[in-house]
Motif scaffolding. Sequence first.
Motif, PDB file in Angstrom:
ATOM      1  N   PRO A 154       0.900  -1.162   0.125  1.00  0.00           N
ATOM      2  CA  PRO A 154       0.100   0.074  -0.118  1.00  0.00           C
ATOM      3  C   PRO A 154       0.920   1.349   0.052  1.00  0.00           C
ATOM      4  O   PRO A 154       2.076   1.328   0.657  1.00  0.00           O
ATOM      5  CB  PRO A 154      -0.892  -0.026   1.452  1.00  0.00           C
ATOM      6  N   PRO A 155       0.312   2.214  -0.718  1.00  0.00           N
ATOM      7  CA  PRO A 155       1.168   3.646  -0.813  1.00  0.00           C
ATOM      8  C   PRO A 155       1.562   4.196   0.784  1.00  0.00           C
ATOM      9  O   PRO A 155       0.561   4.346   1.546  1.00  0.00           O
ATOM     10  CB  PRO A 155       0.426   4.438  -1.554  1.00  0.00           C
ATOM     11  N   SER A 156       2.773   4.223   1.137  1.00  0.00           N
ATOM     12  CA  SER A 156       3.094   4.709   2.173  1.00  0.00           C
ATOM     13  C   SER A 156       4.083   5.674   2.250  1.00  0.00           C
ATOM     14  O   SER A 156       4.921   5.627   1.412  1.00  0.00           O
ATOM     15  CB  SER A 156       3.055   3.578   3.404  1.00  0.00           C
ATOM     16  N   TYR A 157       4.735   6.128   3.374  1.00  0.00           N
ATOM     17  CA  TYR A 157       5.872   6.987   3.368  1.00  0.00           C
ATOM     18  C   TYR A 157       6.453   6.803   4.929  1.00  0.00           C
ATOM     19  O   TYR A 157       5.400   6.780   5.947  1.00  0.00           O
ATOM     20  CB  TYR A 157       5.563   8.237   3.079  1.00  0.00           C
ATOM     21  N   SER A 158       7.659   7.287   5.213  1.00  0.00           N
ATOM     22  CA  SER A 158       8.172   7.314   6.594  1.00  0.00           C
ATOM     23  C   SER A 158       8.400   8.891   7.006  1.00  0.00           C
ATOM     24  O   SER A 158       8.659   9.606   6.430  1.00  0.00           O
ATOM     25  CB  SER A 158       9.652   6.880   6.500  1.00  0.00           C
ATOM     26  N   ALA A 159       7.568   8.835   7.880  1.00  0.00           N
ATOM     27  CA  ALA A 159       7.177  10.320   8.678  1.00  0.00           C
ATOM     28  C   ALA A 159       8.093  10.547   9.894  1.00  0.00           C
ATOM     29  O   ALA A 159       8.391   9.371  10.741  1.00  0.00           O
ATOM     30  CB  ALA A 159       5.575  10.480   8.956  1.00  0.00           C
ATOM     31  N   TRP A 160       8.699  11.538  10.064  1.00  0.00           N
ATOM     32  CA  TRP A 160       9.457  11.850  11.139  1.00  0.00           C
ATOM     33  C   TRP A 160       8.254  12.587  12.406  1.00  0.00           C
ATOM     34  O   TRP A 160       7.995  13.648  12.203  1.00  0.00           O
ATOM     35  CB  TRP A 160      10.485  12.935  11.074  1.00  0.00           C
ATOM     36  N   ILE A 161       8.422  11.736  13.338  1.00  0.00           N
ATOM     37  CA  ILE A 161       7.503  12.103  14.650  1.00  0.00           C
ATOM     38  C   ILE A 161       8.273  13.186  15.587  1.00  0.00           C
ATOM     39  O   ILE A 161       9.303  12.596  16.149  1.00  0.00           O
ATOM     40  CB  ILE A 161       6.647  11.103  15.307  1.00  0.00           C
ATOM     41  N   GLN A 162       8.082  14.350  15.657  1.00  0.00           N
ATOM     42  CA  GLN A 162       8.749  14.883  16.771  1.00  0.00           C
ATOM     43  C   GLN A 162       8.746  14.663  18.048  1.00  0.00           C
ATOM     44  O   GLN A 162       9.824  14.666  18.730  1.00  0.00           O
ATOM     45  CB  GLN A 162       8.484  16.494  16.497  1.00  0.00           C
ATOM     46  N   GLU A 163       7.571  14.296  18.586  1.00  0.00           N
ATOM     47  CA  GLU A 163       7.509  13.872  19.986  1.00  0.00           C
ATOM     48  C   GLU A 163       8.015  12.650  20.233  1.00  0.00           C
ATOM     49  O   GLU A 163       8.764  12.503  21.413  1.00  0.00           O
ATOM     50  CB  GLU A 163       6.025  13.780  20.334  1.00  0.00           C
ATOM     51  N   LEU A 164       8.206  11.833  19.243  1.00  0.00           N
ATOM     52  CA  LEU A 164       8.869  10.648  19.478  1.00  0.00           C
ATOM     53  C   LEU A 164      10.371  10.520  19.107  1.00  0.00           C
ATOM     54  O   LEU A 164      11.252   9.561  19.382  1.00  0.00           O
ATOM     55  CB  LEU A 164       8.363   9.394  18.622  1.00  0.00           C
TER      56      LEU A 164
END
Length: 734
Positions: free
Chosen positions: A598-608
């Motif tokens: 499935p179309p997806s991407y890696s996101a940078w989560i600031q809190e984590l």
Amino acid sequence: MPKNSKAVKRELDDDVTESVKDLLSNEDACDDSFKKSSLIVNNHEVEGKECDVEEGGSDGEEERPAWNSKLQYILAQVGFSVGLGNVWRFPYLCQKNGGGAYLVPYLILLVLIGIPLFFLELAVGQRIRRGSIGVWNYVSPRLGGIGFASCVVCFFVALYYNVIIGWSLFYFSQSFQQPLPWHECPLVKNKTSTYVVPECEKSSATTYYWYREALDISNSISESGGLNWKMTVCLLVAWSMVCLAMIKGIQSSGKVMYFSSLFPYVVLICFLVRALLLKGSVDGIRHMFTPKLEIMLEAKVWREAATQVFFALGLGFGGVIAFSSYNKRDNNCHFDAVLVSFINFFTSVLATLVVFAVLGFKANIMNAKCVALNTKKIVGMLGSEISNNLIPHHINFTHVSAEDYQQMTEIIKKVTENDYTKLGLDSCSIEEELNKAVQGTGLAFIAFTEAMTHFPASPFWSVMFFLMLVNLGLGSMFGTIEGILTPLIDTFKVRKEFLTVGCCVLAFSIGLLFVQRSGNYFVAMFDDYSATLPLLIVVILENLAISWIYGTDKFFEDLKDMLGFTPFRFYYYMWKYITPILLLVLLVSSFIQLVMTPPSYSAWIQELASEQTLSFPPWGIVVCISLVVMAILPVPLVFALHYFNIIDENASGLSTVSYKKGRIIKESARPGEDDDTSLIHGKSPSEAPSPMPGNSIYRKQSGGVGPDADTAPNGRYGIGYLMADMPDMPESDL
């Protein structure tokens, strides 16, 4: 053309399709009547001179540019094919797919797919002397959409590729500091205390600098966050550099190639020598070339190797065709194909050596930190959770080596057994550090930058590294932009300067999408969906167009005429059978992978302070599908327009004319003489319509021909050659 092409006498039964230059160059230099003659090209008069008569000018026909030297041309092709993927994609695939064993499937597929297709693109560009649109329109007007599809893909790739050059420019500008700004985490001061930024403490200094200081990234693709002004300025500089280098075509970009193509090799060799002198570099190289032969049996390894071969050589972009179209007709493009392909391969291996030597050094440093941290834990637990008797007597806690730490943990593990996990001790293995596969931006802007902070004179090496990335990127960008400009200039006869500036301004305006705070996610989207499937389809159609529509036998005759020798029969079977089958298998497997994933991407989560895989929102999925559809749409669209006769198939460029090689007819004769003379004025004994397309090139005498002069049945002046009677001429001879 063979070097004896100036001969006046020719065999009458040798059919050939040639460019205007060949018509001119085949004349006898002593033929005064020819020297005084001129050409009528679609009702435009052009003086007969020994130069390439090409499309381009708005007022008339102008010479086609040519490379100043063979070296300049080879450097241009090398600069286009050797790009950022050689530095950060190939090493990752090598590490992931069996180390040194990965080189075997890569080399096999380079020979079966890479070199034959690269040779094919070089040959058609050099033979027809047009960009991608003109080349495939020449083969068959119904296939003209292949060239337009190449231009669309080139434009999509250029949009985000130049953003990466912008990132490299930003890091380059920040490298003139001691220590480097990503050397350590920033501190926050308040009224009572000073502490490390939590986001940086949870990740690392280089990771924090990349995501927060450079990109200032948002938490998801749906959160725009506005423009990042630093990256906007860098993108403007990057497009300005490309525009200035390309504004005069190959006359300007060719000179830039001397630096942009050669400088990366200087940097890679310097890095390799420096890295080999660092502690632990041999560990990285050993890990790299330790073959895992069992992985070679997996289909995924072969698919990824084929994809890498495909993209490494820049097949389907049109840049290869565009560059080769400025060559002399008798240039040995087979030699060029083999040379550039293997230069590309050895560059990938050189870059992989450098990357793993540096990563081996970094792994040793990280392992030493891990050992020091966990040794403190062991010292704190001595006498309580861990008995003093478990520590070997020779171990000195003031300096514990990696081997000593491994020995301690193995003894503690045997004794404590099930309770060992509660102690929270890490394994601290160099192999585990090296197995942390990183690719793309993660390798260049996080892993490599972290390693360089430990180099002596780190600012110098950082400047060199990011200058190398800028040069690698620019070399590929020149070929990509040439793949857009050359076909459009050849087809629509636009001025190079205006089209170049217009293209760069438009691309920069659209590129603002990639310098938002969420821009990195759009870069990943375009990288995954705008090129892979469309380029595969384009190259499959290119292969089928030459081997099955134009005809492999006919193409071999063209190559023999052009090169002066017949290519190896190996290419005949590759082009006709093996390569199309392999490409279709690759296309199907790539399509299945896209559907299954499935179309997806890696996101940078600031809190984590960590990456997290997120699915694209519905509008994002629509954009992904639209990118593929828009890139391929010109192929069926142009085919349909010609099939239903909405566009006249005879309405093609001015570049070619089919004729039968024969003796030159003197033009001193007057109208009304014998039948041979009447051919000069376009009359045939039967007054039958000419089998030639309406865009042929005709010649008149220097004395001029009035409006009442005899014309050919199609309303144009005749040609001073014995015209071929070819009723069975295929439409691909347009």
